[in-house]
Design a protein around this motif. Structure first.
Motif, short mmCIF file in Angstrom:
data_model
loop_
_atom_site.label_atom_id
_atom_site.label_comp_id
_atom_site.label_asym_id
_atom_site.label_seq_id
_atom_site.Cartn_x
_atom_site.Cartn_y
_atom_site.Cartn_z
N ASP A 168 44.91 1.25 -12.83
CA ASP A 168 44.90 1.51 -11.39
C ASP A 168 43.63 2.25 -10.97
N LEU A 169 43.25 3.26 -11.75
CA LEU A 169 42.06 4.03 -11.42
C LEU A 169 40.79 3.21 -11.60
N MET A 170 40.76 2.37 -12.63
CA MET A 170 39.58 1.54 -12.86
C MET A 170 39.40 0.54 -11.72
N ARG A 171 40.49 0.02 -11.19
CA ARG A 171 40.40 -0.95 -10.08
C ARG A 171 39.77 -0.33 -8.83
N GLN A 172 39.82 0.99 -8.71
CA GLN A 172 39.30 1.67 -7.53
C GLN A 172 37.80 1.96 -7.61
N ARG A 173 37.18 1.67 -8.75
CA ARG A 173 35.76 1.99 -8.92
C ARG A 173 34.90 1.11 -8.01
N ASP A 177 28.43 1.12 0.31
CA ASP A 177 27.35 0.28 0.83
C ASP A 177 26.56 1.07 1.86
N PRO A 178 25.25 1.28 1.62
CA PRO A 178 24.49 2.10 2.56
C PRO A 178 24.35 1.47 3.95
N GLY A 179 24.53 0.15 4.04
CA GLY A 179 24.42 -0.50 5.34
C GLY A 179 25.66 -0.39 6.19
N THR A 180 26.81 -0.45 5.56
CA THR A 180 28.07 -0.43 6.30
C THR A 180 28.84 0.87 6.14
N ASN A 181 28.43 1.68 5.15
CA ASN A 181 29.13 2.92 4.80
C ASN A 181 30.56 2.67 4.36
N LYS A 182 30.82 1.47 3.85
CA LYS A 182 32.14 1.13 3.34
C LYS A 182 32.11 1.01 1.82
N VAL A 183 33.26 1.22 1.21
CA VAL A 183 33.37 1.12 -0.24
C VAL A 183 33.35 -0.34 -0.66
N VAL A 184 32.51 -0.66 -1.63
CA VAL A 184 32.48 -1.99 -2.23
C VAL A 184 33.01 -1.85 -3.65
N LEU A 185 34.13 -2.48 -3.93
CA LEU A 185 34.73 -2.39 -5.26
C LEU A 185 34.00 -3.30 -6.23
N LEU A 186 33.87 -2.85 -7.47
CA LEU A 186 33.27 -3.66 -8.52
C LEU A 186 34.37 -4.51 -9.17
N GLN A 187 34.88 -5.46 -8.41
CA GLN A 187 36.10 -6.15 -8.80
C GLN A 187 35.98 -6.87 -10.13
N ASN A 188 34.93 -7.67 -10.31
CA ASN A 188 34.80 -8.43 -11.55
C ASN A 188 34.58 -7.52 -12.75
N ARG A 189 33.73 -6.54 -12.57
CA ARG A 189 33.45 -5.61 -13.68
C ARG A 189 34.69 -4.79 -14.01
N ASN A 190 35.38 -4.32 -12.99
CA ASN A 190 36.59 -3.54 -13.24
C ASN A 190 37.64 -4.37 -13.97
N LYS A 191 37.83 -5.61 -13.54
CA LYS A 191 38.81 -6.48 -14.20
C LYS A 191 38.42 -6.73 -15.65
N ALA A 192 37.13 -6.94 -15.89
CA ALA A 192 36.68 -7.18 -17.26
C ALA A 192 36.95 -5.98 -18.14
N MET A 193 36.71 -4.79 -17.64
CA MET A 193 36.96 -3.59 -18.44
C MET A 193 38.44 -3.41 -18.72
N ILE A 194 39.27 -3.71 -17.71
CA ILE A 194 40.72 -3.60 -17.92
C ILE A 194 41.18 -4.61 -18.95
N ASP A 195 40.76 -5.86 -18.80
CA ASP A 195 41.23 -6.92 -19.69
C ASP A 195 40.75 -6.73 -21.11
N ASN A 196 39.53 -6.22 -21.30
CA ASN A 196 38.94 -6.15 -22.63
C ASN A 196 39.11 -4.80 -23.31
N TYR A 197 39.32 -3.74 -22.55
CA TYR A 197 39.34 -2.42 -23.18
C TYR A 197 40.59 -1.59 -22.88
N ILE A 198 41.42 -2.03 -21.95
CA ILE A 198 42.68 -1.31 -21.72
C ILE A 198 43.86 -2.10 -22.27
N TYR A 199 43.88 -3.42 -21.97
CA TYR A 199 44.98 -4.25 -22.47
C TYR A 199 44.47 -5.24 -23.51
#
Length: 199
Positions: A168-173, A177-199
């Protein structure tokens, strides 16, 4: 034996365990690359993670021109980036570019520094680095490399092997974005870390 004896440049998605080019020759002991902190972990899992990190930090070879690596604007703003996720310090510049070998050395130096940061942060809150798995060490190192370090909540989840909370915490990483000041999630990278190193 140096860094380039074990680390190959071309790497495309992303099953490090299936890529025989990143393994040492059969029967040969895995030796840490030059510059790796003496006495620090350098297992096959960490070795494979180098390939994963390279892919996630610059799979498109941004900044590579005529076999040289040049700085480029970081998506998250701030100082420019060069090669594999190296954020330039104020005053640091490479107007002549970096060779492939220099880019690789920089990646390993940054990774070793991130691992030391991860170790120290984890130990400093009262947990034992030696009691966690290689995968957990990689997760903490990944967060130190990419975000400056894991949150207290993530370190607590690692210490009790709470995979659901870690995921759950990794998914929030993400980054702001300096242009919009909104959070951009690293969705693909976060999923890869979860799939390969958590489960």
């Amino acid at each position: 034996m140096g860094l380039l004896d074990f680390i190959t440049k071309p790497f495309s998605p992303y099953t490090a365990q299936q890529d025989s080019t990143i393994l040492p020759p059969k029967g040969q002991k895995l030796i840490p690359p030059e510059g790796w902190p003496k006495g620090w972990d350098y297992t096959q899992t960490m070795h494979d993670y180098v390939q994963v990190l390279r892919f996630h930090e610059n799979s498109t070879n941004t900044g590579l021109k005529n076999d040289k690596w040049y700085a480029y604007d970081s998506v998250e703003g701030g100082e420019q980036t060069i090669a594999y996720g190296h954020k330039l310090d104020p005053g640091e510049s490479y107007p002549q570019g970096l060779s492939d070998a220099e880019a690789e050395e920089m990646l390993l130096s940054d990774l070793a520094e991130a691992m030391v940061i991860a170790h120290n942060k984890y130990q400093n809150v009262g947990f034992s680095w030696n009691d966690i798995s290689d995968h957990d060490k990689i997760l903490l190192t990944e967060l130190a490399f990419n975000k400056g370090g894991a949150s207290p909540q993530f370190m607590k989840a690692v210490s009790i092997n709470d995979k659901a909370e870690m995921s759950d915490l990794m998914r929030q990483r993400g980054y702001i974005d300096p242009g919009t000041n909104k959070v951009v999630l690293l969705q693909n990278r976060n999923k890869a870390m979860i799939d390969n190193y958590i489960y």
